[in-house]
Design an enzyme around this catalytic site. Structure first.
Site, PDB file in Angstrom:
ATOM      1  N   HIS A 199       0.809  -0.999  -0.031  1.00  0.00           N
ATOM      2  CA  HIS A 199      -0.061   0.048   0.143  1.00  0.00           C
ATOM      3  C   HIS A 199       0.945   1.336   0.146  1.00  0.00           C
ATOM      4  CE1 HIS A 199      -3.233  -2.957   1.131  1.00  0.00           C
ATOM      5  NE2 HIS A 199      -3.861  -1.961   0.310  1.00  0.00           N
ATOM      6  N   CYS A 512      -9.756  -3.351 -10.330  1.00  0.00           N
ATOM      7  CA  CYS A 512      -9.391  -2.167  -9.736  1.00  0.00           C
ATOM      8  C   CYS A 512      -7.926  -2.498  -8.943  1.00  0.00           C
ATOM      9  CB  CYS A 512     -10.241  -1.484  -8.909  1.00  0.00           C
ATOM     10  SG  CYS A 512     -10.444  -2.694  -7.398  1.00  0.00           S
TER      11      CYS A 512
END
Ligand code: PEP
Ligand code: MG
Length: 584
Positions: A199, A512
């Site tokens: 992330h 996504c």
């Protein structure tokens, strides 16, 4: 007088994680490490040190109580227990009393004494064979970090801006920290740990902050020295020569057209394939950012809005009105198109240092995403209320992360229905037809896609996690990179199951994860029948341009041949020859 040696130029090869060039100076950050300098305190200043310690402990207790109440009075057993345990540690007056005595007798600064005494307690626990003991040490450290950050006035310091072109160097950076440092104008990162799919990496790419991962070499880089980082080539030069500096300064000027100008130049949105099939290209966003205006003026939908960054950026859950304003703002900005708001996907690497989340040996396999929200039902309810209230323009959709079981969807939908009834009763407007979809990012969800589809309005395939969980490779790892492959036949098979189920039940399916913005993979997914792709804004231009050159029928026949003889090598080979044919 001796002569000083010139500082030695050193090139470090690393992993290119987020592209771009910075020519600047280093600033060392030691996140997570607790080290407090020892200062001898004059006798008349001892009372001040003691008062500061007590205030820091009180502030920490206050923080934890606030977190507990924002997590909801109705939070179920485990959540309440976590906060209760942290509060017990923070508010241990017996221990505080001992620290106070030690400050008085040794006349040392409060932070140093407190930290040393905490470490005396936790050091033996950290090496214990008992997992519970090791976990306990982690929790005590988390509380201690909060106390020390209050003691050092970290809250104020952390708002200071870095001088321009500052490159932060550290062992690892959590995604929330990455965003925080970017807000403080850090220009780039050199990091010890973190894969391209962490992330941290995708946040850095979305805010266009160059990052290079250099393993343990980060520890050899001095504080406040000249540095060049090239996040495109994955290269770092410490103590660069004048030639390096001149060379990279001119390179950085040439690095492509600005994102905004490129997206503005797109004339056909949505783009369509050479045989006339419309492909929806959407943006993944974290927080309001510099590209939003241009994206909305080009009517590019938001395919994934990672709302957890509202929490990661501050240190508590934003209340209903704060969230409502954020969601309404984005709904209005993208009024001509749609915005998919994903409910908080916290846990694993998306937590803050010293957070309320308990230690787990494998956090990515633990309390994450929807699992956490269904237990913290007051937080979840508040978020759903805010999202529904902001849905008056009828362009918002709700997306649930980390679904691995049908009952999770039932529980979440029940909550949404209840909140709708409350809003109706209090005469607050909302979109009663708001669509609710799920992320398919856990193999269990992909395998159950046929049963999930009738319960939801759309699927969004999260290949970042789907790859991690299918291949059993930590997405943050810099090892076993060959296995972290979203185009591995096993991942493709799960995606195909998902896409086929979506088609059968006539619900939309989008991708996504990061692979959605990979030009090499685009024909394969078009061939699988995917018509919606959501990606970091930096990828949108290239993908839109590429769509126009692909014939969906040729893509279909290539995909069929790939899926008929699945092997990692043949996937790569066939995609390369498809791309080569496009060039002709
Ligand atoms: C994914 O897992 O692919 C995804 C898009 O979600 P995130 O990267 O936020 O986990
Ligand atoms: Mg995910």
């Amino acid at each position: 007088m001796g002569t000083t040696m010139p500082d030695r130029r050193r090139i470090i090869k690393g992993i290119a994680v987020s592209s771009g060039i910075v020519v600047g100076r280093t600033h060392l950050v030691l996140p997570g490490d607790i080290s407090v300098a020892e200062v001898v305190v004059p006798a008349n200043e001892v009372p001040r040190e003691i008062a500061a310690l007590k205030k820091a402990v009180d502030d920490t207790v206050g923080d934890l109580r606030r977190l507990r109440s924002s997590a909801g009075k109705n939070a179920s057993g485990p959540v309440t227990k976590i906060f209760d345990a942290l509060l017990l540690i923070a508010d241990d007056q017996d221990f505080v009393g001992k620290v106070v005595d030690e400050i008085s007798t040794r006349r040392r600064n409060a932070g140093f004494v407190y930290n040393a005494m905490v470490q005396q307690v936790t050091d033996p626990l950290k090496t214990s064979k008992d997992q519970y003991m090791r976990q306990m040490a982690g929790e005590v450290d988390a509380v201690a970090r909060r106390v020390l950050s209050h003691l050092s006035g970290f809250g104020q310091v952390s708002k200071l801006k870095f001088p321009s072109n500052t490159v932060l160097v550290g062992k690892s950076f959590a995604p929330g920290e990455t965003l925080g440092y970017r807000n403080r104008k850090a220009a780039g990162l050199v990091v010890g740990e973190g894969g391209r799919n962490s992330h941290m990496a995708l946040i850095a790419r979305s805010v266009m902050m160059p990052v290079v991962v250099v393993d343990e070499n980060w520890a050899q880089i001095p504080h406040d020295c000249p540095i060049i980082i090239d996040g495109t080539a994955g290269c770092v030069i410490v103590h660069p020569s004048d030639n390096d500096i001149a060379d990279y300064q001119s390179k950085s000027k040439k690095v492509g057209l600005a994102l905004a100008t490129r997206i503005k130049s797109l004339t056909r949105i949505p783009p369509c394939t050479s045989d006339g099939v419309d492909i929806t290209v959407m943006a993944n966003l974290e927080l309001p950012g510099p590209a939003d205006d241009i994206l909305s003026s080009q009517r590019i939908p938001v395919g994934l809005y990672r709302t957890e960054f509202l929490y990661l950026e501050s240190d508590q859950f934003p209340d209903e009105d704060q969230q409502y304003e954020q969601y309404l703002q984005i709904a209005e900005k993208f009024e001509d198109t749609t915005v998919i708001l994903r409910t908080f996907d916290l846990g694993a690497d998306k937590v803050r240092t010293g957070d309320f989340v308990p230690h787990e040996d494998n956090p990515a396999l633990g309390w994450r995403g929807i699992r956490m929200m269904l237990e913290m039902d007051a937080v979840f309810r508040t978020q759903i209320r805010a999202m529904l209230r902001a849905s008056v323009h009828k362009n918002l959709r709700i997306l649930l992360p980390m679904i691995s079981d049908l009952t999770e969807v039932d529980k979440a939908r029940k909550m949404i229905t209840q909140v709708m009834a409350e809003l109706r009763q209090s005469k607050k407007p909302f979109d009663p037809d708001i669509q609710v979809g799920v992320m398919i990012e856990v193999p269990a969800a992909a395998l159950m896609a046929d049963q999930l589809a009738p319960k939801v309005d759309f699927f969004s395939i999260g290949t970042n996690d789907l790859t991690q969980y299918t291949m059993s490779v930590d997405r943050n790892s810099t090892r076993a990179l060959d296995l972290y492959n979203p185009l591995h036949p096993a991942v493709l098979t799960l995606m195909k199951i998902t896409i086929d189920a979506a088609h059968l039940h006539k619900i939309p399916v989008s991708i996504c994860g990061e692979i959605a913005g990979d030009p090499a993979a685009l024909p394969l997914f078009i061939g699988m029948g995917v018509r919606e792709f959501s990606m970091g804004p930096a990828k949108i231009f290239d993908i839109c341009r590429l769509v126009n050159r692909i014939d969906s029928r040729e893509a279909l026949s290539m995909t069929n041949s790939i899926m008929a003889g699945l092997s990692t090598a043949s996937v790569k080979r066939k995609l390369e020859s498809f791309a080569a044919a496009l060039e002709k």
